[in-house]
Write an enzyme that holds these catalytic residues in place. Sequence first.
Site, mmCIF file in Angstrom:
data_model
loop_
_atom_site.group_PDB
_atom_site.id
_atom_site.type_symbol
_atom_site.label_atom_id
_atom_site.label_comp_id
_atom_site.label_asym_id
_atom_site.label_seq_id
_atom_site.Cartn_x
_atom_site.Cartn_y
_atom_site.Cartn_z
ATOM 1 N N CYS A 48 0.790 -1.240 0.000
ATOM 2 C CA CYS A 48 0.000 0.000 0.000
ATOM 3 C C CYS A 48 0.819 1.285 0.000
ATOM 4 C CB CYS A 48 -0.934 0.009 1.214
ATOM 5 S SG CYS A 48 -2.209 -1.250 1.123
ATOM 6 N N ILE A 49 1.656 1.452 1.010
ATOM 7 C CA ILE A 49 2.232 2.791 1.260
ATOM 8 C C ILE A 49 3.133 3.268 0.103
ATOM 9 C CG2 ILE A 49 3.399 4.242 2.972
ATOM 10 C CD1 ILE A 49 0.824 2.939 3.987
#
Length: 435
Positions: A272-273
């Site tokens: 995600c990040i």
Amino acid sequence: MHKDTLLKKLNDKTAVIGIVGLGYVGLPLSLRYAEVGYRVVGFDIDQSKVEVLKQGRTYIEHIGSEGIAKAIRNGFEPTSDLSRAREVDALILCVPTPLNKYREPDLSFVLNTVDALVPHLRAGQVMSLESTTYPGTTEEELRPRLEKAGFTVGEDAFLVFSPEREDPGNAKFSTHTIPKVCGGSTPSCLEVGMALYGQVINTVVPVSSTQAAELTKLLENIHRAVNIGLVNEMKIIADRMGIDIHEVIRAAATKPFGFVPYYPGPGLGGHCIPIDPFYLTWKAREYGLHTRFIELAGEINSTMPEWVVEKISDALNERGKPIRGSKILVLGIAYKKNVDDMRESPSVELMTLLQAKGAEVAYSDPHVPTFPKMRRYSFDLKSVELTPDTLASYDLVLLATDHDKFDYETIEKNAKLIVDTRGRYLGARRNVVKA
């Protein structure tokens, strides 16, 4: 009426739930639905994963085999046959949404999956997309595909976006205790989406549209990315000033309001990040906007591996050694501590950079015994067992991911030189360089 029939089946748990993509998101979700009494069909194109699950075994370390075996006994059916989609009442899509080589959204996994499912759909089903994506994906890409197949969204087909919020290895939260955001294509779709998740998630949070739900997920991850970018920049400044950034963060975190501690590292990892901010920056360009704040944080975070390599070079140089020909042991190659998840791991980028500079690279990770197949990287390596002799045989030990299973006292006692990217060693140490 299709909606009433579907709502009844979802609420009395007679609905059959189909989950597409049995990875870090889809597998725990499958087990949760099976646990509360739904029949679950799990779809994955990787036949080897399907076979492992059928035997009641696991391929994700923090998801135990006993949970899978129990789900199989309760009627969880893993399959690679997408034609079985007609058997289910709900299809929850948990497939990857990576970036392509131009750092643009790659929706091929989502769209190919939907295209493969559409011929097998029937009236009265709900489709939920959980994969992180840019605002508008559900309405601009999924909805037209359902309509082209002859369905009327909100009447005989229901479409929602409900972003995943898994945090692998976090013992404080599990699938059902993490609140779930849900947005529908129509009010009827939202009603069905709330029923779909209502029996398995403690708190379901409705929002007004699929776009709002899509942007919610991006805000959550951009919030982390920007704050990690800030502390990574602060780390470089503190390092130049001879100040320990981890001491500063611990001190700042004693303030009971207005400050949330974020911790620097060798780069960003996980699905995600490092990826999600680019989904928004890409979509924002369609509206003539440039997301300078987000892109700056991404720039800082993506250059951290190079900064760490520079610190390694300086540390070896002070001891009269170049990187070329040095034996370097990387501790921890998962993207975060105490898991086996390798997605976007900065450790692998560090290994690649060090190897390119001529270092002889090895790794030790109690959670990853053999270096896995990855889309962008290839290392024919197995995890090295940490013994005093082994540690002493390397010119430098790079602490990249600070698993709790590592014996930090033994590492410090026997390693000639340690570069610590995680602030595990507090204060000044004779053979530890902070990076």
